[in-house]
Design a protein around this motif. Structure first.
Motif, PDB file in Angstrom:
ATOM      1  N   UNK A 175       0.854  -1.332   0.132  1.00 57.46           N
ATOM      2  CA  UNK A 175      -0.050  -0.082   0.135  1.00 57.46           C
ATOM      3  C   UNK A 175       0.891   1.327   0.047  1.00 57.46           C
ATOM      4  N   UNK A 176       0.474   2.260  -0.762  1.00 59.72           N
ATOM      5  CA  UNK A 176       1.145   3.338  -0.721  1.00 59.72           C
ATOM      6  C   UNK A 176       0.133   4.691   0.133  1.00 59.72           C
ATOM      7  N   UNK A 177       0.708   4.954   1.360  1.00 55.97           N
ATOM      8  CA  UNK A 177      -0.273   5.760   2.295  1.00 55.97           C
ATOM      9  C   UNK A 177       0.652   7.024   2.408  1.00 55.97           C
ATOM     10  N   UNK A 178       0.140   8.121   2.008  1.00 55.91           N
ATOM     11  CA  UNK A 178       0.954   9.441   2.506  1.00 55.91           C
ATOM     12  C   UNK A 178       2.400   9.242   1.629  1.00 55.91           C
ATOM     13  N   UNK A 179       3.322   9.486   2.216  1.00 60.16           N
ATOM     14  CA  UNK A 179       4.636   9.359   1.713  1.00 60.16           C
ATOM     15  C   UNK A 179       5.331   8.049   1.996  1.00 60.16           C
ATOM     16  N   UNK A 180       4.680   6.986   2.877  1.00 64.61           N
ATOM     17  CA  UNK A 180       4.937   5.804   3.349  1.00 64.61           C
ATOM     18  C   UNK A 180       4.468   4.819   2.413  1.00 64.61           C
ATOM     19  N   UNK A 181       5.099   3.678   2.556  1.00 65.53           N
ATOM     20  CA  UNK A 181       4.743   2.380   1.751  1.00 65.53           C
ATOM     21  C   UNK A 181       4.596   1.252   2.725  1.00 65.53           C
ATOM     22  N   UNK A 229       8.022   7.543   6.325  1.00 66.63           N
ATOM     23  CA  UNK A 229       7.334   8.694   5.486  1.00 66.63           C
ATOM     24  C   UNK A 229       6.334   9.322   6.518  1.00 66.63           C
ATOM     25  N   UNK A 230       5.527  10.092   6.188  1.00 68.88           N
ATOM     26  CA  UNK A 230       4.436  10.774   7.074  1.00 68.88           C
ATOM     27  C   UNK A 230       3.117  10.378   6.098  1.00 68.88           C
ATOM     28  N   UNK A 231       2.114  10.256   7.158  1.00 69.63           N
ATOM     29  CA  UNK A 231       0.884  10.231   6.651  1.00 69.63           C
ATOM     30  C   UNK A 231      -0.133  11.130   7.363  1.00 69.63           C
ATOM     31  N   UNK A 232      -1.049  11.481   6.845  1.00 69.02           N
ATOM     32  CA  UNK A 232      -2.414  12.553   7.387  1.00 69.02           C
ATOM     33  C   UNK A 232      -3.353  11.813   6.996  1.00 69.02           C
ATOM     34  N   UNK A 233      -4.354  12.405   7.914  1.00 68.42           N
ATOM     35  CA  UNK A 233      -5.727  12.034   7.752  1.00 68.42           C
ATOM     36  C   UNK A 233      -6.336  12.637   6.579  1.00 68.42           C
ATOM     37  N   UNK A 234      -7.048  11.934   5.822  1.00 70.36           N
ATOM     38  CA  UNK A 234      -7.335  12.498   4.462  1.00 70.36           C
ATOM     39  C   UNK A 234      -6.525  12.057   3.379  1.00 70.36           C
ATOM     40  N   UNK A 235      -5.394  11.670   3.460  1.00 70.46           N
ATOM     41  CA  UNK A 235      -4.439  11.330   2.620  1.00 70.46           C
ATOM     42  C   UNK A 235      -5.065  10.124   1.674  1.00 70.46           C
ATOM     43  N   UNK A 236      -4.742   9.990   0.518  1.00 67.70           N
ATOM     44  CA  UNK A 236      -5.421   8.871  -0.278  1.00 67.70           C
ATOM     45  C   UNK A 236      -4.496   7.439   0.156  1.00 67.70           C
ATOM     46  N   UNK A 237      -5.212   6.373  -0.287  1.00 66.91           N
ATOM     47  CA  UNK A 237      -4.487   5.183   0.182  1.00 66.91           C
ATOM     48  C   UNK A 237      -4.502   4.440  -1.275  1.00 66.91           C
ATOM     49  N   UNK A 238      -3.504   3.774  -1.769  1.00 64.13           N
ATOM     50  CA  UNK A 238      -3.514   3.402  -3.078  1.00 64.13           C
ATOM     51  C   UNK A 238      -2.858   1.754  -3.028  1.00 64.13           C
TER      52      UNK A 238
END
Length: 242
Positions: A175-181, A229-238
């Motif tokens: 999963x790609x979440x924010x700038x993290x994987x 990386x960094x994740x934020x509420x509202x970030x897309x999840x791919x």
């Protein structure tokens, strides 16, 4: 990559089995959310997961709220603020140990982990716990009672785009979440923790029985970190192609 939804909630639990904190954003380190499960109470006469004191045996632990108040503090312990159900404030210190020892006849000890410690892997079964909103609604309908997502102590709650989507489709994928994987490793097998109401602490074993009957105790998935990386509420999840 294909979009599967967005982050609707981020939760961190600085102390194992204490209530945690909702976040707008968080750093993802190699072991999981920065500061997550970095503190625990344990029994020196036991080993592994069995050594930890948890709300399974001491439900009152869930009524203590833990948060990190200064992520730039010199030590992880100095960052931590604990609020008791009566509104008393504690640090990660002997006063808190005395407070918690009241709940058990067994001797309690405290343990804190540096954020880069490989021992953090021993605090729980996986690095990051993810649940999705459609599974919550499905279980709520099956159970027939209002269902608080806090019962599941997820780090990330995902609001998925398609109602028929299941997290089982993620296992073994990235999963790609924010700038993290993240790499989705396996289902989370549920235990009696979910039977505790996070506010009243009342037990209702019918929820765990329903998860067992309908889902073979599988609810949510564990993911490990492939890229920080960094994740934020509202970030897309791919869902990543490879």
């Amino acid at each position: 990559m294909s979009r599967i939804g967005l982050i609707s909630a981020i939760n961190r639990y600085p102390v194992k089995s204490f209530a945690g904190e909702g976040l707008d954003a968080c750093q993802i380190d190699t072991y999981g959310l920065k500061g997550d499960r970095c503190h625990a109470f344990f029994d020196e006469t036991k080993e592994g997961w069995d050594s930890f004191f948890t709300a399974r045996d001491i439900p009152a632990m869930l009524s203590y709220k833990a948060k990190l108040v200064d992520e730039n503090a010199k030590s992880d312990d100095a960052q931590l603020k604990i609020t008791s159900p009566e509104g008393r404030n504690f640090g990660w210190d002997d006063d808190l140990l005395t407070e918690m020892q009241r709940y058990s006849k067994k001797k309690m000890l405290m343990r804190s982990y540096q954020t880069q410690s490989p021992d953090l892997k021993a605090v729980d079964e996986g690095s990051i716990l993810i649940i999705i909103d459609t599974s919550l609604r499905k279980l709520e309908a099956l159970w027939g009672k209002p269902l608080d997502e806090r019962r599941f102590r997820a780090n990330i709650v995902v609001k998925v785009d398609e109602s028929g989507f299941s997290e089982k489709d993620w296992i073994g994928k990235r999963l790609s979440v924010g700038s993290a994987q993240l790499h989705v490793d396996k289902y989370c097998d549920r235990c009696s923790m979910v039977t505790l109401d996070p506010d009243t602490l009342e037990r209702d074993g019918s929820l765990l029985r329903k998860i067992n009957e309908e889902m073979r105790l599988n609810f949510g998935v564990y993911a490990s970190v492939e890229k920080t990386g960094v994740i934020h509420a509202g970030d897309q999840v791919h869902l990543m192609d490879r």
